[in-house]
Design a protein around this motif. Structure first.
Motif, PDB file in Angstrom:
ATOM      1  N   ASP A  94      26.827  38.226  38.898  1.00  0.00           N
ATOM      2  CA  ASP A  94      26.961  39.669  39.085  1.00  0.00           C
ATOM      3  C   ASP A  94      28.407  40.060  38.808  1.00  0.00           C
ATOM      4  OD1 ASP A  94      28.632  39.641  41.542  1.00  0.00           O
ATOM      5  OD2 ASP A  94      26.836  38.865  42.528  1.00  0.00           O
ATOM      6  N   MET A  95      28.697  41.346  38.922  1.00  0.00           N
ATOM      7  CA  MET A  95      30.037  41.847  38.600  1.00  0.00           C
ATOM      8  C   MET A  95      30.900  42.048  39.838  1.00  0.00           C
ATOM      9  SD  MET A  95      29.872  42.019  35.315  1.00  0.00           S
ATOM     10  CE  MET A  95      31.335  42.952  34.905  1.00  0.00           C
ATOM     11  N   TYR A  96      30.350  41.779  41.013  1.00  0.00           N
ATOM     12  CA  TYR A  96      31.036  42.070  42.273  1.00  0.00           C
ATOM     13  C   TYR A  96      31.689  40.829  42.880  1.00  0.00           C
ATOM     14  CZ  TYR A  96      31.743  44.629  46.684  1.00  0.00           C
ATOM     15  OH  TYR A  96      32.291  45.244  47.778  1.00  0.00           O
ATOM     16  N   ALA A  97      30.873  39.782  43.062  1.00  0.00           N
ATOM     17  CA  ALA A  97      31.361  38.579  43.747  1.00  0.00           C
ATOM     18  C   ALA A  97      32.564  37.918  43.072  1.00  0.00           C
ATOM     19  CB  ALA A  97      30.215  37.565  43.907  1.00  0.00           C
ATOM     20  N   PRO A  98      32.595  37.796  41.741  1.00  0.00           N
ATOM     21  CA  PRO A  98      33.744  37.126  41.117  1.00  0.00           C
ATOM     22  C   PRO A  98      35.078  37.806  41.413  1.00  0.00           C
ATOM     23  CG  PRO A  98      31.944  37.297  39.544  1.00  0.00           C
ATOM     24  CD  PRO A  98      31.569  38.134  40.733  1.00  0.00           C
ATOM     25  N   VAL A  99      35.060  39.131  41.487  1.00  0.00           N
ATOM     26  CA  VAL A  99      36.285  39.879  41.798  1.00  0.00           C
ATOM     27  C   VAL A  99      36.732  39.562  43.223  1.00  0.00           C
ATOM     28  CG1 VAL A  99      37.296  42.178  42.052  1.00  0.00           C
ATOM     29  CG2 VAL A  99      35.719  41.716  40.164  1.00  0.00           C
ATOM     30  N   LEU A 100      35.778  39.562  44.166  1.00  0.00           N
ATOM     31  CA  LEU A 100      36.106  39.233  45.545  1.00  0.00           C
ATOM     32  C   LEU A 100      36.561  37.782  45.677  1.00  0.00           C
ATOM     33  CD1 LEU A 100      34.862  41.985  46.102  1.00  0.00           C
ATOM     34  CD2 LEU A 100      33.682  41.001  48.066  1.00  0.00           C
ATOM     35  N   ASP A 101      35.908  36.880  44.923  1.00  0.00           N
ATOM     36  CA  ASP A 101      36.305  35.464  44.939  1.00  0.00           C
ATOM     37  C   ASP A 101      37.768  35.314  44.520  1.00  0.00           C
ATOM     38  OD1 ASP A 101      33.801  34.618  45.710  1.00  0.00           O
ATOM     39  OD2 ASP A 101      33.155  34.050  43.688  1.00  0.00           O
ATOM     40  N   CYS A 102      38.142  36.020  43.465  1.00  0.00           N
ATOM     41  CA  CYS A 102      39.507  35.894  42.927  1.00  0.00           C
ATOM     42  C   CYS A 102      40.529  36.540  43.872  1.00  0.00           C
ATOM     43  CB  CYS A 102      39.592  36.525  41.547  1.00  0.00           C
ATOM     44  SG  CYS A 102      38.712  35.591  40.276  1.00  0.00           S
ATOM     45  N   GLY A 103      40.166  37.675  44.452  1.00  0.00           N
ATOM     46  CA  GLY A 103      41.052  38.323  45.421  1.00  0.00           C
ATOM     47  C   GLY A 103      42.458  38.526  44.890  1.00  0.00           C
ATOM     48  N   ASP A 104      43.453  38.061  45.645  1.00  0.00           N
ATOM     49  CA  ASP A 104      44.844  38.282  45.224  1.00  0.00           C
ATOM     50  C   ASP A 104      45.268  37.384  44.074  1.00  0.00           C
ATOM     51  OD1 ASP A 104      45.098  35.866  46.524  1.00  0.00           O
ATOM     52  OD2 ASP A 104      46.484  36.578  48.051  1.00  0.00           O
ATOM     53  N   LYS A 105      44.364  36.515  43.621  1.00  0.00           N
ATOM     54  CA  LYS A 105      44.651  35.692  42.437  1.00  0.00           C
ATOM     55  C   LYS A 105      44.205  36.376  41.147  1.00  0.00           C
ATOM     56  CE  LYS A 105      46.979  32.078  43.492  1.00  0.00           C
ATOM     57  NZ  LYS A 105      48.300  31.940  42.841  1.00  0.00           N
ATOM     58  N   LEU A 106      43.620  37.576  41.273  1.00  0.00           N
ATOM     59  CA  LEU A 106      43.240  38.340  40.089  1.00  0.00           C
ATOM     60  C   LEU A 106      44.472  39.092  39.598  1.00  0.00           C
ATOM     61  CD1 LEU A 106      41.052  39.282  38.125  1.00  0.00           C
ATOM     62  CD2 LEU A 106      40.507  41.126  39.718  1.00  0.00           C
ATOM     63  N   GLY A 107      44.920  38.784  38.386  1.00  0.00           N
ATOM     64  CA  GLY A 107      46.161  39.370  37.897  1.00  0.00           C
ATOM     65  C   GLY A 107      46.016  40.300  36.709  1.00  0.00           C
ATOM     66  N   TYR A 108      44.820  40.297  36.064  1.00  0.00           N
ATOM     67  CA  TYR A 108      44.662  41.096  34.849  1.00  0.00           C
ATOM     68  C   TYR A 108      43.177  41.355  34.644  1.00  0.00           C
ATOM     69  CZ  TYR A 108      46.505  42.773  30.326  1.00  0.00           C
ATOM     70  OH  TYR A 108      46.919  43.554  29.270  1.00  0.00           O
ATOM     71  N   VAL A 109      42.845  42.557  34.176  1.00  0.00           N
ATOM     72  CA  VAL A 109      41.447  42.941  33.997  1.00  0.00           C
ATOM     73  C   VAL A 109      41.229  43.572  32.626  1.00  0.00           C
ATOM     74  CG1 VAL A 109      39.736  44.660  34.742  1.00  0.00           C
ATOM     75  CG2 VAL A 109      40.861  43.216  36.443  1.00  0.00           C
ATOM     76  N   HIS A 110      40.203  43.094  31.937  1.00  0.00           N
ATOM     77  CA  HIS A 110      39.738  43.723  30.697  1.00  0.00           C
ATOM     78  C   HIS A 110      38.447  44.483  30.965  1.00  0.00           C
ATOM     79  CE1 HIS A 110      41.812  41.280  27.240  1.00  0.00           C
ATOM     80  NE2 HIS A 110      42.525  42.309  27.658  1.00  0.00           N
ATOM     81  N   ILE A 111      38.337  45.646  30.373  1.00  0.00           N
ATOM     82  CA  ILE A 111      37.134  46.463  30.462  1.00  0.00           C
ATOM     83  C   ILE A 111      36.492  46.511  29.077  1.00  0.00           C
ATOM     84  CG2 ILE A 111      36.215  48.762  30.948  1.00  0.00           C
ATOM     85  CD1 ILE A 111      37.331  47.478  33.432  1.00  0.00           C
ATOM     86  N   GLY A 112      35.344  45.851  28.942  1.00  0.00           N
ATOM     87  CA  GLY A 112      34.625  45.854  27.677  1.00  0.00           C
ATOM     88  C   GLY A 112      33.134  45.972  27.940  1.00  0.00           C
ATOM     89  N   GLU A 113      32.442  46.728  27.115  1.00  0.00           N
ATOM     90  CA  GLU A 113      30.999  46.906  27.282  1.00  0.00           C
ATOM     91  C   GLU A 113      30.255  45.684  26.721  1.00  0.00           C
ATOM     92  OE1 GLU A 113      28.273  47.628  28.766  1.00  0.00           O
ATOM     93  OE2 GLU A 113      28.748  49.768  28.897  1.00  0.00           O
ATOM     94  N   SER A 114      28.978  45.544  27.084  1.00  0.00           N
ATOM     95  CA  SER A 114      28.198  44.360  26.712  1.00  0.00           C
ATOM     96  C   SER A 114      28.090  44.189  25.207  1.00  0.00           C
ATOM     97  CB  SER A 114      26.796  44.446  27.318  1.00  0.00           C
ATOM     98  OG  SER A 114      26.132  45.633  26.893  1.00  0.00           O
TER      99      SER A 114
END
Length: 292
Positions: free
Chosen positions: A192-212
């Motif tokens: 899913d698109m929710y859990a990985p973000v929460l898993d990474c938490g403060d270790k998430l440093g960069y985000v790309h937004i791209g459609e399928s």
């Protein structure tokens, strides 16, 4: 997310990064309403940092840089000469980011960006982790951080999910190494698109937004509502960068590597302006939920 820089990948505008291409990408990114331009540094040795720096200053823009290693610079190779070439390229890329006044280098910098025909070997993983550790140390000297992009199984055999990236980052053991999540790749590999973000938490440093399908945001199968809610939940403040590709713009070699066999847009100004509104709209909407 309120403090995040909203950016656009320069390949939305051009596949050629000579001085004219650099100036064009910065000007168009600014005009579309973004704060940051992400330069692809496939060849950091020829990138004209003086031209880029002047263009960024002229338009009041921030910059980051990304790249994908090639088989000749694959730091996960078992060939020490190839690993050394990869390290050299990444070290130069760091210098470019520093010269531009940027703070982050991201992308597929831990392996080649290609379809591997075999699983990763223990030696390959060890070489990759060692190389990224050295690159991170140099980045720290320059006041930079690096973010490792998780991409789908057809573009690497090392980091396909956020959890794999977290385990890798832990092995590298440097504070300035983070995870880079991309909604296009997550839509293929994650549950899913929710859990990985929460898993990474403060270790998430960069985000790309791209459609399928790499086209207009909101017209594919990516669950952006959950993605932005998760980013809001962890209080993400890093860059949020739109990414889309068309062979009408991107250089032929890169088009082949990225598998751009059909084009979903021809007006990049409309596409990018739409993406800027889409991203900012989601951030505003999530903020309204979190406030109440």
């Amino acid at each position: 997310m309120s403090n995040s820089l909203i950016g656009c990948h320069a390949l939305v505008w051009t596949g050629t990064f000579d001085p004219d291409g650099i100036r064009l990408s910065v000007e168009k990114t600014k005009r579309a309403g973004f704060d940051l331009v992400e330069f692809p540094l496939m060849d950091p040795f020829t990138f004209d940092t003086a031209v880029a720096k002047a263009a960024l200053a002229q338009h009041g823009m921030a910059a980051s840089a990304s790249l994908g290693l090639s088989p000749a610079t694959d730091v996960s190779s078992e060939d020490p000469a190839i690993v050394a070439s990869g390290q050299k390229l990444l070290m130069r890329a760091l210098e470019v980011v520093a010269e531009l006044g940027g703070t982050q280098l991201c992308g597929v910098i831990y392996s080649a960006m290609k379809k591997y025909m075999d699983p990763l070997t223990e030696q390959g993983l060890a070489n990759s982790i060692d190389a990224i550790g050295k690159v991170a140390d140099r980045a720290a000297e320059l006041g930079l951080s690096i973010a490792l992009e998780t991409v789908n199984r057809y573009e690497t055999n090392i980091l396909n999910t956020g959890r794999q990236a977290l385990a890798y980052v832990e092995k590298v053991g440097r504070d300035n190494v983070a995870v880079h999540l991309d909604s296009y790749h997550m839509n293929i590999e994650e549950s899913d698109m929710y859990a990985p973000v929460l898993d990474c938490g403060d270790k998430l440093g960069y985000v790309h937004i791209g459609e399928s399908h790499r086209g207009y945001l909101g017209t594919g199968s990516v669950d952006f509502d959950s993605y932005f809610k998760a980013l809001g939940r962890i209080g993400y403040q890093g860059p949020i960068v739109f990414e889309s590709f068309s062979s009408a713009v991107v250089a032929p070699d890169l088009s082949r590597m990225l598998g751009i066999w059909r084009n979903l847009w021809d007006d990049n100004e409309e596409l990018a302006s739409n993406a800027n509104d889409f991203i900012r709209g989601h951030i505003t909407a999530v903020a309204s939920i979190n406030l109440h």
